[in-house]
Motif scaffolding. Structure first.
Motif, PDB file in Angstrom:
ATOM      1  N   LEU A   1       0.816  -1.214   0.000  1.00  0.00           N
ATOM      2  CA  LEU A   1       0.000   0.000   0.000  1.00  0.00           C
ATOM      3  C   LEU A   1       0.849   1.264   0.000  1.00  0.00           C
ATOM      4  N   GLU A   2       1.922   1.258   0.767  1.00  0.00           N
ATOM      5  CA  GLU A   2       2.801   2.432   0.780  1.00  0.00           C
ATOM      6  C   GLU A   2       3.419   2.675  -0.595  1.00  0.00           C
ATOM      7  N   GLY A   3       3.854   1.607  -1.234  1.00  0.00           N
ATOM      8  CA  GLY A   3       4.428   1.752  -2.575  1.00  0.00           C
ATOM      9  C   GLY A   3       3.399   2.213  -3.588  1.00  0.00           C
ATOM     10  N   ALA A   4       2.215   1.644  -3.525  1.00  0.00           N
ATOM     11  CA  ALA A   4       1.161   1.993  -4.474  1.00  0.00           C
ATOM     12  C   ALA A   4       0.654   3.416  -4.252  1.00  0.00           C
ATOM     13  N   ALA A   5       0.676   3.878  -3.001  1.00  0.00           N
ATOM     14  CA  ALA A   5       0.193   5.228  -2.689  1.00  0.00           C
ATOM     15  C   ALA A   5       0.989   6.297  -3.421  1.00  0.00           C
ATOM     16  N   LYS A   6       2.243   6.016  -3.709  1.00  0.00           N
ATOM     17  CA  LYS A   6       3.081   6.978  -4.449  1.00  0.00           C
ATOM     18  C   LYS A   6       2.507   7.266  -5.832  1.00  0.00           C
ATOM     19  N   TYR A   7       1.656   6.357  -6.319  1.00  0.00           N
ATOM     20  CA  TYR A   7       1.061   6.491  -7.642  1.00  0.00           C
ATOM     21  C   TYR A   7      -0.433   6.768  -7.565  1.00  0.00           C
ATOM     22  N   GLY A   8      -0.895   7.151  -6.372  1.00  0.00           N
ATOM     23  CA  GLY A   8      -2.284   7.508  -6.181  1.00  0.00           C
ATOM     24  C   GLY A   8      -3.224   6.318  -6.060  1.00  0.00           C
ATOM     25  N   VAL A   9      -2.674   5.130  -5.848  1.00  0.00           N
ATOM     26  CA  VAL A   9      -3.483   3.919  -5.716  1.00  0.00           C
ATOM     27  C   VAL A   9      -3.868   3.747  -4.244  1.00  0.00           C
ATOM     28  N   THR A  10      -5.142   3.457  -4.010  1.00  0.00           N
ATOM     29  CA  THR A  10      -5.667   3.305  -2.657  1.00  0.00           C
ATOM     30  C   THR A  10      -6.137   1.865  -2.427  1.00  0.00           C
ATOM     31  N   PHE A  11      -6.552   1.588  -1.183  1.00  0.00           N
ATOM     32  CA  PHE A  11      -7.114   0.281  -0.852  1.00  0.00           C
ATOM     33  C   PHE A  11      -8.324  -0.004  -1.748  1.00  0.00           C
ATOM     34  N   ALA A  12      -9.134   1.014  -1.987  1.00  0.00           N
ATOM     35  CA  ALA A  12     -10.319   0.836  -2.836  1.00  0.00           C
ATOM     36  C   ALA A  12      -9.912   0.397  -4.240  1.00  0.00           C
ATOM     37  N   ASP A  13      -8.837   0.966  -4.755  1.00  0.00           N
ATOM     38  CA  ASP A  13      -8.349   0.560  -6.077  1.00  0.00           C
ATOM     39  C   ASP A  13      -7.901  -0.895  -6.062  1.00  0.00           C
ATOM     40  N   LEU A  14      -7.170  -1.273  -5.018  1.00  0.00           N
ATOM     41  CA  LEU A  14      -6.719  -2.658  -4.906  1.00  0.00           C
ATOM     42  C   LEU A  14      -7.919  -3.599  -4.784  1.00  0.00           C
ATOM     43  N   ASP A  15      -8.919  -3.199  -3.995  1.00  0.00           N
ATOM     44  CA  ASP A  15     -10.103  -4.031  -3.797  1.00  0.00           C
ATOM     45  C   ASP A  15     -10.854  -4.280  -5.100  1.00  0.00           C
ATOM     46  N   SER A  16     -10.774  -3.332  -6.017  1.00  0.00           N
ATOM     47  CA  SER A  16     -11.498  -3.490  -7.280  1.00  0.00           C
ATOM     48  C   SER A  16     -10.823  -4.494  -8.204  1.00  0.00           C
ATOM     49  N   VAL A  17      -9.600  -4.903  -7.868  1.00  0.00           N
ATOM     50  CA  VAL A  17      -8.837  -5.812  -8.719  1.00  0.00           C
ATOM     51  C   VAL A  17      -8.738  -7.214  -8.135  1.00  0.00           C
ATOM     52  N   ALA A  18      -8.410  -7.315  -6.845  1.00  0.00           N
ATOM     53  CA  ALA A  18      -8.174  -8.632  -6.237  1.00  0.00           C
ATOM     54  C   ALA A  18      -8.245  -8.526  -4.718  1.00  0.00           C
ATOM     55  N   ASP A  19      -8.223  -9.673  -4.056  1.00  0.00           N
ATOM     56  CA  ASP A  19      -8.222  -9.748  -2.597  1.00  0.00           C
ATOM     57  C   ASP A  19      -6.770  -9.725  -2.117  1.00  0.00           C
ATOM     58  N   PHE A  20      -6.196  -8.535  -2.051  1.00  0.00           N
ATOM     59  CA  PHE A  20      -4.787  -8.391  -1.700  1.00  0.00           C
ATOM     60  C   PHE A  20      -4.448  -8.852  -0.287  1.00  0.00           C
ATOM     61  N   PRO A  21      -5.320  -8.674   0.719  1.00  0.00           N
ATOM     62  CA  PRO A  21      -4.986  -9.219   2.042  1.00  0.00           C
ATOM     63  C   PRO A  21      -4.789 -10.740   1.999  1.00  0.00           C
ATOM     64  N   ARG A  22      -5.682 -11.436   1.324  1.00  0.00           N
ATOM     65  CA  ARG A  22      -5.553 -12.897   1.207  1.00  0.00           C
ATOM     66  C   ARG A  22      -4.295 -13.255   0.415  1.00  0.00           C
ATOM     67  N   MET A  23      -4.031 -12.500  -0.642  1.00  0.00           N
ATOM     68  CA  MET A  23      -2.836 -12.762  -1.442  1.00  0.00           C
ATOM     69  C   MET A  23      -1.566 -12.553  -0.627  1.00  0.00           C
ATOM     70  N   ALA A  24      -1.554 -11.554   0.236  1.00  0.00           N
ATOM     71  CA  ALA A  24      -0.379 -11.310   1.074  1.00  0.00           C
ATOM     72  C   ALA A  24      -0.133 -12.504   1.995  1.00  0.00           C
ATOM     73  N   LEU A  25      -1.201 -13.058   2.545  1.00  0.00           N
ATOM     74  CA  LEU A  25      -1.056 -14.243   3.395  1.00  0.00           C
ATOM     75  C   LEU A  25      -0.578 -15.445   2.581  1.00  0.00           C
ATOM     76  N   GLN A  26      -1.118 -15.599   1.389  1.00  0.00           N
ATOM     77  CA  GLN A  26      -0.693 -16.707   0.538  1.00  0.00           C
ATOM     78  C   GLN A  26       0.777 -16.569   0.151  1.00  0.00           C
ATOM     79  N   LEU A  27       1.226 -15.350  -0.053  1.00  0.00           N
ATOM     80  CA  LEU A  27       2.638 -15.113  -0.370  1.00  0.00           C
ATOM     81  C   LEU A  27       3.555 -15.602   0.749  1.00  0.00           C
ATOM     82  N   VAL A  28       3.236 -15.242   1.986  1.00  0.00           N
ATOM     83  CA  VAL A  28       4.112 -15.663   3.085  1.00  0.00           C
ATOM     84  C   VAL A  28       3.990 -17.151   3.351  1.00  0.00           C
TER      85      VAL A  28
END
Length: 79
Positions: free
Chosen positions: A42-69
C-alpha cells in the motif's frame, strides 16, 4: 500511513486469515508478515495515487499477502 489505515490493514488481514480452512490457516507469524507485506504494498502503491479501494477493485490483496508468506514458508524463506 496513519493509524486508521494501519487498523484497516490489521482488520483485513485478520478477516482474510479467518477465511482459510482450519488445516491451512496462517500462523501468527505469517499473519504478522502478511500484514507487513500488505502495508509495504500500500505504501508503494500510494506513491502512484493507488488506494485500498483501487486494490479491492482488482483482487483480494490481504488474502494474497497471506498466501505469499505461506508460499515463502513452504519453499523456504531464502529460496
Amino acid at each position: 500511513m496513519n493509524q486508521e489505515q494501519l487498523d484497516a490493514i490489521a482488520q483485513r488481514i485478520a478477516s482474510a486469515a479467518a477465511q482459510f480452512a482450519p488445516a491451512c490457516r496462517p500462523t501468527s507469524a505469517q499473519i504478522a508478515d502478511g500484514a507487513a507485506v500488505l502495508h509495504q504494498m500500500l505504501e508503494g502503491a500510494a506513491k502512484y495515487g493507488v488506494t485500498f479501494a483501487d486494490l479491492d477493485s482488482v483482487a483480494d490483496f490481504p488474502r494474497m499477502a497471506l498466501q505469499l508468506v505461506q508460499s515463502r514458508d513452504e519453499r523456504g524463506q531464502w529460496s
